[in-house]
Motif scaffolding. Structure first.
Motif, PDB file in Angstrom:
ATOM      1  N   UNK A 181       7.174  39.629  13.251  1.00 17.80           N
ATOM      2  CA  UNK A 181       6.321  40.743  13.661  1.00 17.80           C
ATOM      3  C   UNK A 181       7.131  41.999  14.016  1.00 17.80           C
ATOM      4  N   UNK A 182       8.041  41.874  14.971  1.00 23.02           N
ATOM      5  CA  UNK A 182       8.697  43.062  15.530  1.00 23.02           C
ATOM      6  C   UNK A 182       9.622  43.773  14.540  1.00 23.02           C
ATOM      7  N   UNK A 183      10.514  43.040  13.895  1.00 24.93           N
ATOM      8  CA  UNK A 183      11.441  43.696  12.954  1.00 24.93           C
ATOM      9  C   UNK A 183      10.689  44.310  11.774  1.00 24.93           C
ATOM     10  N   UNK A 184       9.731  43.606  11.149  1.00 27.64           N
ATOM     11  CA  UNK A 184       8.962  44.268  10.087  1.00 27.64           C
ATOM     12  C   UNK A 184       8.223  45.522  10.584  1.00 27.64           C
ATOM     13  N   UNK A 185       7.738  45.487  11.826  1.00 34.73           N
ATOM     14  CA  UNK A 185       7.074  46.652  12.407  1.00 34.73           C
ATOM     15  C   UNK A 185       8.062  47.805  12.568  1.00 34.73           C
ATOM     16  N   UNK A 186       9.250  47.508  13.082  1.00 36.61           N
ATOM     17  CA  UNK A 186      10.305  48.525  13.177  1.00 36.61           C
ATOM     18  C   UNK A 186      10.552  49.155  11.799  1.00 36.61           C
ATOM     19  N   UNK A 187      10.708  48.307  10.799  1.00 37.95           N
ATOM     20  CA  UNK A 187      11.026  48.788   9.452  1.00 37.95           C
ATOM     21  C   UNK A 187       9.900  49.637   8.872  1.00 37.95           C
ATOM     22  N   UNK A 188       8.656  49.241   9.115  1.00 36.71           N
ATOM     23  CA  UNK A 188       7.519  50.046   8.641  1.00 36.71           C
ATOM     24  C   UNK A 188       7.523  51.435   9.278  1.00 36.71           C
ATOM     25  N   UNK A 189       8.093  51.557  10.464  1.00 32.53           N
ATOM     26  CA  UNK A 189       8.175  52.843  11.155  1.00 32.53           C
ATOM     27  C   UNK A 189       9.493  53.560  10.875  1.00 32.53           C
ATOM     28  N   UNK A 190      10.242  53.086   9.879  1.00 36.74           N
ATOM     29  CA  UNK A 190      11.451  53.763   9.437  1.00 36.74           C
ATOM     30  C   UNK A 190      12.684  53.520  10.288  1.00 36.74           C
ATOM     31  N   UNK A 191      12.662  52.499  11.134  1.00 35.74           N
ATOM     32  CA  UNK A 191      13.817  52.196  11.984  1.00 35.74           C
ATOM     33  C   UNK A 191      14.733  51.231  11.241  1.00 35.74           C
ATOM     34  N   UNK A 192      16.006  51.572  11.188  1.00 37.51           N
ATOM     35  CA  UNK A 192      17.011  50.753  10.511  1.00 37.51           C
ATOM     36  C   UNK A 192      17.468  49.637  11.460  1.00 37.51           C
ATOM     37  N   UNK A 193      16.922  48.438  11.264  1.00 38.25           N
ATOM     38  CA  UNK A 193      17.355  47.270  12.032  1.00 38.25           C
ATOM     39  C   UNK A 193      18.552  46.680  11.286  1.00 38.25           C
ATOM     40  N   UNK A 194      19.723  46.819  11.886  1.00 40.68           N
ATOM     41  CA  UNK A 194      20.967  46.391  11.257  1.00 40.68           C
ATOM     42  C   UNK A 194      21.126  44.885  11.347  1.00 40.68           C
ATOM     43  N   UNK A 195      20.832  44.325  12.511  1.00 37.06           N
ATOM     44  CA  UNK A 195      20.990  42.891  12.726  1.00 37.06           C
ATOM     45  C   UNK A 195      20.225  42.481  13.979  1.00 37.06           C
TER      46      UNK A 195
ATOM     47  N   UNK B 276       5.390  54.621  21.631  1.00 38.21           N
ATOM     48  CA  UNK B 276       4.092  55.205  21.974  1.00 38.21           C
ATOM     49  C   UNK B 276       3.002  54.802  20.981  1.00 38.21           C
ATOM     50  N   UNK B 277       3.412  54.262  19.838  1.00 35.50           N
ATOM     51  CA  UNK B 277       2.482  53.937  18.750  1.00 35.50           C
ATOM     52  C   UNK B 277       1.628  52.721  19.086  1.00 35.50           C
ATOM     53  N   UNK B 278       0.375  52.759  18.674  1.00 31.83           N
ATOM     54  CA  UNK B 278      -0.559  51.644  18.915  1.00 31.83           C
ATOM     55  C   UNK B 278      -0.099  50.357  18.225  1.00 31.83           C
ATOM     56  N   UNK B 279       0.610  50.477  17.096  1.00 34.71           N
ATOM     57  CA  UNK B 279       1.110  49.273  16.402  1.00 34.71           C
ATOM     58  C   UNK B 279       2.004  48.456  17.333  1.00 34.71           C
ATOM     59  N   UNK B 280       2.845  49.132  18.103  1.00 40.24           N
ATOM     60  CA  UNK B 280       3.732  48.447  19.057  1.00 40.24           C
ATOM     61  C   UNK B 280       2.965  48.055  20.317  1.00 40.24           C
ATOM     62  N   UNK B 281       2.232  48.999  20.878  1.00 41.74           N
ATOM     63  CA  UNK B 281       1.561  48.776  22.155  1.00 41.74           C
ATOM     64  C   UNK B 281       0.518  47.660  22.065  1.00 41.74           C
ATOM     65  N   UNK B 282      -0.181  47.582  20.954  1.00 40.54           N
ATOM     66  CA  UNK B 282      -1.207  46.545  20.777  1.00 40.54           C
ATOM     67  C   UNK B 282      -0.686  45.344  19.995  1.00 40.54           C
ATOM     68  N   UNK B 283       0.582  45.412  19.594  1.00 34.84           N
ATOM     69  CA  UNK B 283       1.181  44.335  18.804  1.00 34.84           C
ATOM     70  C   UNK B 283       2.051  43.433  19.663  1.00 34.84           C
ATOM     71  N   UNK B 284       3.347  43.335  19.324  1.00 38.55           N
ATOM     72  CA  UNK B 284       4.213  42.350  19.980  1.00 38.55           C
ATOM     73  C   UNK B 284       4.757  42.767  21.344  1.00 38.55           C
ATOM     74  N   UNK B 285       4.465  43.971  21.793  1.00 37.18           N
ATOM     75  CA  UNK B 285       5.076  44.525  23.008  1.00 37.18           C
ATOM     76  C   UNK B 285       4.998  43.582  24.207  1.00 37.18           C
ATOM     77  N   UNK B 286       3.796  43.172  24.573  1.00 39.18           N
ATOM     78  CA  UNK B 286       3.629  42.395  25.796  1.00 39.18           C
ATOM     79  C   UNK B 286       4.357  41.055  25.732  1.00 39.18           C
ATOM     80  N   UNK B 287       4.223  40.361  24.619  1.00 40.53           N
ATOM     81  CA  UNK B 287       4.881  39.059  24.489  1.00 40.53           C
ATOM     82  C   UNK B 287       6.404  39.190  24.536  1.00 40.53           C
ATOM     83  N   UNK B 288       6.935  40.227  23.926  1.00 38.88           N
ATOM     84  CA  UNK B 288       8.382  40.461  23.946  1.00 38.88           C
ATOM     85  C   UNK B 288       8.845  40.784  25.367  1.00 38.88           C
ATOM     86  N   UNK B 289       8.172  41.715  26.004  1.00 40.65           N
ATOM     87  CA  UNK B 289       8.571  42.122  27.353  1.00 40.65           C
ATOM     88  C   UNK B 289       8.503  40.947  28.334  1.00 40.65           C
TER      89      UNK B 289
END
Length: 110
Positions: free
Chosen positions: A26-40, A72-85
């Motif tokens: 969930x989280x890494x694909x979400x990062x990538x969809x938002x243009x964030x380069x997840x290196x590892x 700030x995006x709803x994809x993060x806030x309503x997605x994996x945010x709470x479980x990760x935190x």
């Protein structure tokens, strides 16, 4: 130069496997969809309840802008945010500038 952020997490005991599944599915694909380069990302070799996430950005200013928008995006806030935190006991952040070839050397090939 690229700006690299290394996040190190100590997770609640026994949550490493579930945390990794959330990151991978969930989280890494979400990062990538938002243009964030997840290196590892992944478990520390010394403890499966310790985890790391390495992200790269064009500059320190870009990192701040991109991450502010992402968190700030709803994809993060309503997605994996709470479980990760809720899985994280402590988090350490390190930011540095590295040449592109060093960033590529950190990249995990899948």
């Amino acid at each position: 130069m690229r700006t690299v952020e290394i996040l190190q997490y100590t997770l609640h005991k026994g949550t490493g496997t579930a945390f990794h599944a959330i990151m991978q599915e969930i989280s890494v694909p979400l990062h990538q969809r938002h243009g964030i380069d997840v290196v590892s990302f992944g478990y520390s070799l010394h403890d499966s309840d310790c985890y790391y996430l390495i992200r790269a950005f064009d500059s320190a200013e870009s990192m701040v802008a991109v991450l502010d928008a992402f968190y700030a995006n709803a994809d993060w806030r309503n997605g994996p945010r709470e479980e990760i935190i809720l899985s994280i006991v402590t988090s350490i952040k390190t930011v540095m500038n590295l040449p592109p070839e060093s960033v590529e050397g950190l990249r995990v090939q899948s």
